[in-house]
Scaffold this active site. Structure first.
Site, PDB file in Angstrom:
ATOM      1  N   TYR A 124      -4.506   2.506   7.878  1.00  0.00           N
ATOM      2  CA  TYR A 124      -5.874   2.033   7.521  1.00  0.00           C
ATOM      3  C   TYR A 124      -6.801   2.581   8.734  1.00  0.00           C
ATOM      4  O   TYR A 124      -6.707   3.808   8.926  1.00  0.00           O
ATOM      5  CB  TYR A 124      -5.465   0.444   7.831  1.00  0.00           C
ATOM      6  CG  TYR A 124      -4.754  -0.016   6.746  1.00  0.00           C
ATOM      7  CD1 TYR A 124      -4.805   0.007   5.365  1.00  0.00           C
ATOM      8  CD2 TYR A 124      -3.283  -0.790   7.479  1.00  0.00           C
ATOM      9  CE1 TYR A 124      -3.850  -0.649   4.594  1.00  0.00           C
ATOM     10  CE2 TYR A 124      -2.311  -1.235   6.291  1.00  0.00           C
ATOM     11  CZ  TYR A 124      -2.617  -1.051   5.164  1.00  0.00           C
ATOM     12  OH  TYR A 124      -1.486  -1.696   4.044  1.00  0.00           O
TER      13      TYR A 124
ATOM     14  N   VAL B 119       1.046  -4.109   3.855  1.00  0.00           N
ATOM     15  CA  VAL B 119       0.774  -5.523   4.382  1.00  0.00           C
ATOM     16  C   VAL B 119       2.256  -5.898   3.988  1.00  0.00           C
ATOM     17  O   VAL B 119       2.244  -7.094   4.710  1.00  0.00           O
ATOM     18  CB  VAL B 119      -0.491  -5.898   4.011  1.00  0.00           C
ATOM     19  CG1 VAL B 119      -1.642  -5.481   4.272  1.00  0.00           C
ATOM     20  CG2 VAL B 119      -0.340  -6.340   2.493  1.00  0.00           C
TER      21      VAL B 119
ATOM     22  N   TYR C  22      -2.707  -2.369 -11.082  1.00  0.00           N
ATOM     23  CA  TYR C  22      -2.820  -2.024  -9.610  1.00  0.00           C
ATOM     24  C   TYR C  22      -1.912  -3.412  -8.812  1.00  0.00           C
ATOM     25  O   TYR C  22      -1.285  -2.980  -7.806  1.00  0.00           O
ATOM     26  CB  TYR C  22      -4.035  -2.122  -9.272  1.00  0.00           C
ATOM     27  CG  TYR C  22      -4.123  -2.175  -7.614  1.00  0.00           C
ATOM     28  CD1 TYR C  22      -4.234  -1.125  -6.828  1.00  0.00           C
ATOM     29  CD2 TYR C  22      -4.622  -3.416  -7.096  1.00  0.00           C
ATOM     30  CE1 TYR C  22      -4.310  -0.992  -5.565  1.00  0.00           C
ATOM     31  CE2 TYR C  22      -4.777  -3.478  -5.451  1.00  0.00           C
ATOM     32  CZ  TYR C  22      -4.763  -2.271  -4.880  1.00  0.00           C
ATOM     33  OH  TYR C  22      -4.855  -2.247  -3.557  1.00  0.00           O
TER      34      TYR C  22
ATOM     35  N   SER D 222       0.852  -1.368   0.135  1.00  0.00           N
ATOM     36  CA  SER D 222      -0.023  -0.050   0.093  1.00  0.00           C
ATOM     37  C   SER D 222       0.755   1.156  -0.066  1.00  0.00           C
ATOM     38  O   SER D 222       0.299   2.323  -0.330  1.00  0.00           O
ATOM     39  CB  SER D 222      -1.148  -0.007   1.275  1.00  0.00           C
ATOM     40  OG  SER D 222      -2.269  -0.541   0.778  1.00  0.00           O
TER      41      SER D 222
ATOM     42  N   LYS E  87       0.710   3.734  -2.767  1.00  0.00           N
ATOM     43  CA  LYS E  87      -0.583   4.178  -3.368  1.00  0.00           C
ATOM     44  C   LYS E  87      -0.013   5.578  -3.038  1.00  0.00           C
ATOM     45  O   LYS E  87      -0.887   6.614  -3.647  1.00  0.00           O
ATOM     46  CB  LYS E  87      -1.573   3.956  -2.279  1.00  0.00           C
ATOM     47  CG  LYS E  87      -2.122   2.537  -2.613  1.00  0.00           C
ATOM     48  CD  LYS E  87      -3.124   1.972  -1.268  1.00  0.00           C
ATOM     49  CE  LYS E  87      -3.662   0.533  -1.649  1.00  0.00           C
ATOM     50  NZ  LYS E  87      -4.577   0.155  -0.658  1.00  0.00           N
TER      51      LYS E  87
HETATM   52  N1  GLU Z   1      -1.953  -6.017  -2.635  1.00  0.00           N
HETATM   53  C1  GLU Z   1      -2.705  -5.565  -1.419  1.00  0.00           C
HETATM   54  C2  GLU Z   1      -4.236  -5.584  -1.685  1.00  0.00           C
HETATM   55  O1  GLU Z   1      -4.652  -4.735  -2.625  1.00  0.00           O
HETATM   56  C3  GLU Z   1      -2.320  -4.365  -0.954  1.00  0.00           C
HETATM   57  C4  GLU Z   1      -2.830  -4.024   0.440  1.00  0.00           C
HETATM   58  C5  GLU Z   1      -2.405  -3.281   1.468  1.00  0.00           C
HETATM   59  O2  GLU Z   1      -0.978  -3.143   1.640  1.00  0.00           O
HETATM   60  O3  GLU Z   1      -2.883  -2.482   2.297  1.00  0.00           O
HETATM   61  O4  GLU Z   1      -4.894  -6.039  -1.020  1.00  0.00           O
END
Ligand code: GLU
Length: 306
Positions: free
Chosen positions: A242, A260, A190, A63, A66
């Site tokens: 989160y 994650v 993605y 994430s 992002k």
């Molecule tokens: N590849 C993970 C997903 O899209 C990333 C999740 C994350 O790091 O929050 O579910």
């Protein structure tokens, strides 16, 4: 003042908490990582770099990617269009992959939950997923000052094979008219952007650029427009951890973005960038030991924003 000794003490403190966490369980490549890895790297604006623990072990950015994709999408679509038409800027209080609010709200709450990040990914220009990913990779390398950064092919394939929840989010967004273009191509990009290997050292550099208003401290090149760097730091504070962002603001008190894979990126404005790696996650999906390192540093150095 931050010294090597203080950083080592913070690492020691954080280590006690790794056993309480668990690696991400949804794909074997993340599940089977040694959960006792823990490392922290700091870089300040004068060029001082401090490292303790496992700062050179590669892990997938997940994430934290992002942040990078959001900057590209703001440039490609314009901040007004992106934040008015496509994604909001408010915390959700729901888990990162939640689907529940999509039916009642017109657009995803923020760019860091999966629904928002998939929407943001759809706003990045490129003739196909390859071209989008090339742009993403090149920009990530610049932000981390590391030309070696590359895709973890095995993680990417696993993400793609098991990503049905993300697929569900994306198709729902398409049906609501939020996501435009080819859904599978957007998802392919993605999954790839989440699967890039980085280290705590890389993440510290990216955080330093954000802390320095988007300017690369080595050659003074403006990598991120200062107003976007500011917006991203604000979003990191409110939505970066989160549904643990509120508690993190209370106990630690600065902007951060976790993934994650176990990484946390921390820009301390006008001061330093911090990169943390610890794949044992707490129940919210944040690095259990990593949070404790940051809490220790925040308390000892008195650097909470609050
Ligand atoms: N590849 C993970 C997903 O899209 C990333 C999740 C994350 O790091 O929050 O579910």
């Amino acid at each position: 003042m931050l010294t090597e000794e203080l950083l080592k003490d913070a690492l020691q403190y954080g280590k006690a908490f790794t056993k309480l966490g668990m690696t991400a369980q949804y794909i074997p490549q993340l599940r089977d990582v040694n959960k006792y890895y823990l490392g922290v790297c700091t870089m300040d604006l004068d060029g001082n770099v401090l490292e303790a623990g496992d700062t050179r072990i590669p892990f997938t950015i997940q994430s934290i990617s992002k942040l990078v994709s959001l900057i590209l999408a703001i440039r490609d679509c314009g901040a007004d269009h992106l934040f008015h038409e496509k994604v909001g800027v408010e915390p959700t209080g729901d888990p990162f992959n939640s689907i529940v609010k999509l039916e009642t709200k017109t657009r995803p709450f923020n760019p860091f939950i999966n629904a928002g990040a998939i929407t943001v990914a759809s706003c990045i220009k490129g003739k196909d997923a390859d071209e989008k990913f090339e742009r993403f990779l090149e920009f990530t390398r610049k932000l981390c000052n590391n030309e070696e950064i590359s895709l973890n092919q095995a993680v990417y394939e696993s993400e793609r094979e098991t990503g049905d929840r993300n697929r569900a989010l994306a198709y729902y967004l398409k049906a609501s008219g939020i996501l435009e273009g080819d859904v599978e191509e957007c998802l392919d990009f993605y999954f790839r952007m989440c699967s890039v290997n980085v280290t705590a050292h890389d993440i510290a550099y990216m955080s330093l650029v954000l802390a320095n208003h988007g300017v690369d401290p080595l050659d003074q090149e403006e990598l991120i427009e200062p107003q976007y760097a500011k917006a991203i730091r604000a979003l990191m504070l409110t939505c970066g951890m989160y549904d643990g962002s509120g508690e993190f603001a209370m106990t630690v008190g600065f902007p951060a973005k976790s993934g994650v894979g176990g990484g946390i990126a921390v820009p301390l404005v006008d001061r330093m960038g911090i990169g943390v790696f610890g794949p044992a996650l707490d129940e919210k999906g944040n690095s259990a030991g990593g949070i404790k390192i940051l809490e220790y540093l925040s308390n000892k150095m008195g650097i909470s924003l609050f």
